[in-house]
Design a protein around this motif. Sequence first.
Motif, PDB file in Angstrom:
ATOM      1  N   SER A  72      33.346  37.978  49.762  1.00 33.41           N
ATOM      2  CA  SER A  72      32.332  37.338  48.922  1.00 33.41           C
ATOM      3  C   SER A  72      32.042  35.918  49.402  1.00 33.41           C
ATOM      4  CB  SER A  72      32.808  37.299  47.468  1.00 33.41           C
ATOM      5  OG  SER A  72      31.919  36.546  46.667  1.00 33.41           O
ATOM      6  N   SER A  73      30.815  35.475  49.139  1.00 28.14           N
ATOM      7  CA  SER A  73      30.408  34.096  49.458  1.00 28.14           C
ATOM      8  C   SER A  73      30.701  33.138  48.311  1.00 28.14           C
ATOM      9  CB  SER A  73      28.905  34.061  49.773  1.00 28.14           C
ATOM     10  OG  SER A  73      28.155  34.556  48.670  1.00 28.14           O
ATOM     11  N   ILE A  74      31.308  33.615  47.238  1.00 21.34           N
ATOM     12  CA  ILE A  74      31.547  32.803  46.041  1.00 21.34           C
ATOM     13  C   ILE A  74      32.479  31.635  46.349  1.00 21.34           C
ATOM     14  CG2 ILE A  74      32.631  32.795  43.759  1.00 21.34           C
ATOM     15  CD1 ILE A  74      31.629  35.640  43.380  1.00 21.34           C
ATOM     16  N   GLU A  75      32.067  30.450  45.870  1.00 21.40           N
ATOM     17  CA  GLU A  75      32.875  29.246  46.043  1.00 21.40           C
ATOM     18  C   GLU A  75      33.426  28.717  44.717  1.00 21.40           C
ATOM     19  OE1 GLU A  75      30.462  26.426  48.077  1.00 21.40           O
ATOM     20  OE2 GLU A  75      30.391  27.580  49.956  1.00 21.40           O
ATOM     21  N   HIS A  76      32.781  29.076  43.627  1.00 15.60           N
ATOM     22  CA  HIS A  76      33.218  28.627  42.297  1.00 15.60           C
ATOM     23  C   HIS A  76      33.307  29.859  41.406  1.00 15.60           C
ATOM     24  CE1 HIS A  76      32.612  25.586  38.756  1.00 15.60           C
ATOM     25  NE2 HIS A  76      33.657  26.370  38.599  1.00 15.60           N
ATOM     26  N   GLU A 104      49.510  40.598  39.297  1.00 10.33           N
ATOM     27  CA  GLU A 104      49.215  41.593  40.328  1.00 10.33           C
ATOM     28  C   GLU A 104      47.712  41.649  40.608  1.00 10.33           C
ATOM     29  OE1 GLU A 104      53.000  42.399  38.279  1.00 10.33           O
ATOM     30  OE2 GLU A 104      50.940  42.122  37.579  1.00 10.33           O
ATOM     31  N   GLU A 105      46.902  41.540  39.541  1.00 12.67           N
ATOM     32  CA  GLU A 105      45.445  41.562  39.705  1.00 12.67           C
ATOM     33  C   GLU A 105      44.930  40.256  40.317  1.00 12.67           C
ATOM     34  OE1 GLU A 105      43.691  44.357  36.200  1.00 12.67           O
ATOM     35  OE2 GLU A 105      44.780  42.572  35.564  1.00 12.67           O
ATOM     36  N   LEU A 106      45.650  39.168  40.120  1.00 12.96           N
ATOM     37  CA  LEU A 106      45.265  37.913  40.764  1.00 12.96           C
ATOM     38  C   LEU A 106      45.281  38.062  42.278  1.00 12.96           C
ATOM     39  CD1 LEU A 106      44.658  34.869  40.761  1.00 12.96           C
ATOM     40  CD2 LEU A 106      47.134  34.473  40.652  1.00 12.96           C
ATOM     41  N   ASP A 107      46.308  38.719  42.814  1.00 13.54           N
ATOM     42  CA  ASP A 107      46.360  38.946  44.249  1.00 13.54           C
ATOM     43  C   ASP A 107      45.185  39.805  44.714  1.00 13.54           C
ATOM     44  OD1 ASP A 107      48.729  37.501  44.436  1.00 13.54           O
ATOM     45  OD2 ASP A 107      49.963  39.254  44.046  1.00 13.54           O
ATOM     46  N   ALA A 108      44.824  40.808  43.908  1.00 14.92           N
ATOM     47  CA  ALA A 108      43.671  41.636  44.257  1.00 14.92           C
ATOM     48  C   ALA A 108      42.385  40.823  44.198  1.00 14.92           C
ATOM     49  CB  ALA A 108      43.590  42.838  43.308  1.00 14.92           C
ATOM     50  N   LEU A 109      42.267  39.964  43.188  1.00 16.79           N
ATOM     51  CA  LEU A 109      41.065  39.149  43.024  1.00 16.79           C
ATOM     52  C   LEU A 109      40.829  38.239  44.221  1.00 16.79           C
ATOM     53  CD1 LEU A 109      38.790  38.174  41.045  1.00 16.79           C
ATOM     54  CD2 LEU A 109      40.419  36.439  40.274  1.00 16.79           C
ATOM     55  N   VAL A 110      41.859  37.518  44.644  1.00 19.81           N
ATOM     56  CA  VAL A 110      41.664  36.555  45.730  1.00 19.81           C
ATOM     57  C   VAL A 110      41.394  37.249  47.063  1.00 19.81           C
ATOM     58  CG1 VAL A 110      43.117  34.867  44.569  1.00 19.81           C
ATOM     59  CG2 VAL A 110      44.129  36.368  46.284  1.00 19.81           C
ATOM     60  N   SER A 111      41.709  38.532  47.167  1.00 23.87           N
ATOM     61  CA  SER A 111      41.431  39.242  48.422  1.00 23.87           C
ATOM     62  C   SER A 111      39.934  39.402  48.668  1.00 23.87           C
ATOM     63  CB  SER A 111      42.103  40.617  48.410  1.00 23.87           C
ATOM     64  OG  SER A 111      41.502  41.493  47.473  1.00 23.87           O
ATOM     65  N   TYR A 112      39.116  39.229  47.597  1.00 21.39           N
ATOM     66  CA  TYR A 112      37.661  39.327  47.733  1.00 21.39           C
ATOM     67  C   TYR A 112      37.010  37.962  47.976  1.00 21.39           C
ATOM     68  CZ  TYR A 112      38.016  44.064  45.777  1.00 21.39           C
ATOM     69  OH  TYR A 112      38.331  45.390  45.547  1.00 21.39           O
ATOM     70  N   VAL A 113      37.699  36.872  47.602  1.00 21.83           N
ATOM     71  CA  VAL A 113      37.031  35.562  47.590  1.00 21.83           C
ATOM     72  C   VAL A 113      37.811  34.533  48.424  1.00 21.83           C
ATOM     73  CG1 VAL A 113      35.780  35.867  45.425  1.00 21.83           C
ATOM     74  CG2 VAL A 113      38.172  35.115  45.369  1.00 21.83           C
ATOM     75  N   SER A 152      52.274  37.047  48.375  1.00 19.75           N
ATOM     76  CA  SER A 152      50.982  37.607  48.756  1.00 19.75           C
ATOM     77  C   SER A 152      50.753  37.432  50.247  1.00 19.75           C
ATOM     78  CB  SER A 152      49.862  36.926  47.978  1.00 19.75           C
ATOM     79  OG  SER A 152      48.598  37.312  48.460  1.00 19.75           O
ATOM     80  N   SER A 153      49.973  38.362  50.818  1.00 16.47           N
ATOM     81  CA  SER A 153      49.626  38.263  52.239  1.00 16.47           C
ATOM     82  C   SER A 153      48.310  37.528  52.452  1.00 16.47           C
ATOM     83  CB  SER A 153      49.525  39.664  52.846  1.00 16.47           C
ATOM     84  OG  SER A 153      48.533  40.435  52.170  1.00 16.47           O
ATOM     85  N   PHE A 154      47.627  37.145  51.347  1.00 16.10           N
ATOM     86  CA  PHE A 154      46.343  36.456  51.437  1.00 16.10           C
ATOM     87  C   PHE A 154      46.539  34.949  51.309  1.00 16.10           C
ATOM     88  CE2 PHE A 154      45.480  40.628  49.517  1.00 16.10           C
ATOM     89  CZ  PHE A 154      44.581  41.136  50.458  1.00 16.10           C
ATOM     90  N   THR A 155      45.616  34.202  51.882  1.00 14.79           N
ATOM     91  CA  THR A 155      45.635  32.742  51.769  1.00 14.79           C
ATOM     92  C   THR A 155      44.279  32.253  51.292  1.00 14.79           C
ATOM     93  OG1 THR A 155      44.973  32.499  54.084  1.00 14.79           O
ATOM     94  CG2 THR A 155      47.357  32.477  53.592  1.00 14.79           C
ATOM     95  N   LEU A 156      44.273  31.078  50.665  1.00 12.80           N
ATOM     96  CA  LEU A 156      43.042  30.453  50.200  1.00 12.80           C
ATOM     97  C   LEU A 156      42.952  29.068  50.836  1.00 12.80           C
ATOM     98  CD1 LEU A 156      43.158  31.467  46.407  1.00 12.80           C
ATOM     99  CD2 LEU A 156      41.792  32.514  48.232  1.00 12.80           C
ATOM    100  N   ASN A 157      42.358  29.028  51.997  1.00 10.98           N
ATOM    101  CA  ASN A 157      42.332  27.795  52.777  1.00 10.98           C
ATOM    102  C   ASN A 157      41.329  26.765  52.273  1.00 10.98           C
ATOM    103  OD1 ASN A 157      44.325  28.695  54.585  1.00 10.98           O
ATOM    104  ND2 ASN A 157      42.798  29.819  55.791  1.00 10.98           N
ATOM    105  N   TYR A 158      40.420  27.174  51.368  1.00 11.92           N
ATOM    106  CA  TYR A 158      39.392  26.259  50.878  1.00 11.92           C
ATOM    107  C   TYR A 158      39.599  25.889  49.409  1.00 11.92           C
ATOM    108  CZ  TYR A 158      37.148  27.942  55.129  1.00 11.92           C
ATOM    109  OH  TYR A 158      36.876  28.273  56.433  1.00 11.92           O
ATOM    110  N   LEU A 159      40.615  26.437  48.785  1.00 10.59           N
ATOM    111  CA  LEU A 159      40.838  26.188  47.358  1.00 10.59           C
ATOM    112  C   LEU A 159      41.336  24.757  47.141  1.00 10.59           C
ATOM    113  CD1 LEU A 159      40.891  27.361  44.488  1.00 10.59           C
ATOM    114  CD2 LEU A 159      43.272  28.016  44.895  1.00 10.59           C
ATOM    115  N   THR A 160      40.516  23.943  46.453  1.00 11.56           N
ATOM    116  CA  THR A 160      40.888  22.552  46.188  1.00 11.56           C
ATOM    117  C   THR A 160      41.054  22.254  44.704  1.00 11.56           C
ATOM    118  OG1 THR A 160      38.557  21.886  46.167  1.00 11.56           O
ATOM    119  CG2 THR A 160      39.751  21.716  48.271  1.00 11.56           C
ATOM    120  N   LYS A 161      40.513  23.119  43.841  1.00 11.44           N
ATOM    121  CA  LYS A 161      40.633  22.887  42.400  1.00 11.44           C
ATOM    122  C   LYS A 161      40.944  24.206  41.708  1.00 11.44           C
ATOM    123  CE  LYS A 161      38.278  20.933  38.364  1.00 11.44           C
ATOM    124  NZ  LYS A 161      37.083  20.198  37.867  1.00 11.44           N
TER     125      LYS A 161
END
Length: 555
Positions: free
Chosen positions: A174-178, A188-197, A219-228
């Motif tokens: 997804s292109s979602i930023e906010h 468990e669903e939080l990990d699934a959620l961040v896999s899309y964004v 989790s195997s996912f990372t959020l390199n742009y998450l600032t807030k």
Amino acid sequence: MLTLLESLSNELIYEIFEYLHLHHIFQAFYDLNERFQYLSINSNLPIKVDIASISLATCEQFFEHIVSRHAARIKSLRLSSPFILDICEFLFPPMTNFIQLESLSLNITDGEYLKQMLDQLFSLPSLSSLTITATVYISNKIYQKLFRLPTLKSCRMLLKTYDHMTPNRTKDFSSIEHLVVNQRISFEELDALVSYVPNVHHLSIHHLTIYQENRRTRSSFTLNYLTKISLKMNDVKFYNFELIVMDYFRHVQTLHLLAQSERLYESGTDYLDTDRWKRLISMYIPNLRTFRFQHINHNLYSETDRQIYQACVYHPQSRTAIFFSRNSKRKHHDQTKNMWSSMNDINQDPIHHIYLHDLTRVQQYAGKFPHVNELTFLETFCVPDDSLGLSLQLILPVVQLTKLTINCLDFPFEQLLELFRFASNVHTLQLFSLSLDETDSICNQQNRLVRLASQTNRVAKVIIEKTIRLEQLKLLAILFPRLENLLIDLYRQDLKTIAEYLWSKSNNHTRYLCLLCIAHERENLLNELNFLIKSEKLLSRYTLKVIEKKLYVWW
């Protein structure tokens, strides 16, 4: 010198239009003459449509003359009426016609309609902001459609789902930023959620919980742009919270956290361990600049439990909770939200909503809330004997308030009138009950404060949770003559008299009212009200609907 509106230049009229909703412009000017009809639909202003409070007849005309004919010019569309599906079925153009649409807000009462809508939104080239509120249960699979929208940058969701979210198995992100998620989701669903964004910058989750007590896996996912990030968690053990910090908070600069616990023991006070916070922030949130933390423990029944909790919260000298800060300008804030809660802010962001249970505790922060626009009096609020409005005026800019919620069991009617001397810009008023003696209601209609408040307030929406009677409703109508939207509960035996009063042709106090919600739909109440309206010829054009056990009437 008297100046007529018609003598003003087009430029000045357009400046006036900038302060009005488009449907108000349509109501006031469209049928005035050809010039104003042209000006109301052919200005260079971006078309923003909001039909939160609009009569049925006006809505039909508005959609026919404005929305359907000028869909390609509309940039903002807010459809929050519970009758939105009825409107769209007959009057709404295809979503593919809204080629300049940038912002869309929807209230959904049908899951299938939401699926069809998202399919149409996929082709819109400019849609960057989407808000969806659903009052019916739908599948979490709807997120897979939502996250496919190619231009979306901001998304706010308030959904009721009946299944679990599954991780992203594709390479389409997804292109979602906010992203704001108001529904209940698990770790468990939080990990699934961040896999899309993976591109999300700001993330807010209003009800994060955990279904199983076992320790969460990494989790195997990372959020390199998450600032807030803003999280509200219920009964989540601190070690599970630490794990999501390790996974996702490396680049976080702003953290807002509300942790609620039902038990004092079993990690109930781990969130108040300052040494543990110090290690966590130093190692895994190195970029943190703003930290707002609130902890609430709901079940402190015994004096021993309260003493244990207070020992964790309070510093023995300052009586404020002290947490580790990477900023030398550390701020400490005393309890303001709940008798057994602690608030701790570092470089606090502007506060827009204040909850009060005691005036004395907030007086020391007088002038510290310049941006507040919403105020809630909690159930435990102690109403002072002197002027509440005057006392509040010394603490915060009451005139800026647009929403006022009063959850007190016994909030004196005289204090409500006094409060509206200062809170003249309140648009939405929510009351638990209307405290009014029957002997007072008639004389208060002529009371100077009632007349003064009715002339100055702008209340358009009133919500009253407790059942009210006809005399109370009459007083409300006099006090709030600009009322458009009313949610009440009533006794079945009062249905006829209340309906006849609200829709009486000679009742000028409810001339703007166009939406009524009865909070609890009893057996066959819809048919009974429908028969009453028809037999007494109370309304010529109206529609009724039951949504989530609430009966709505729109006319």
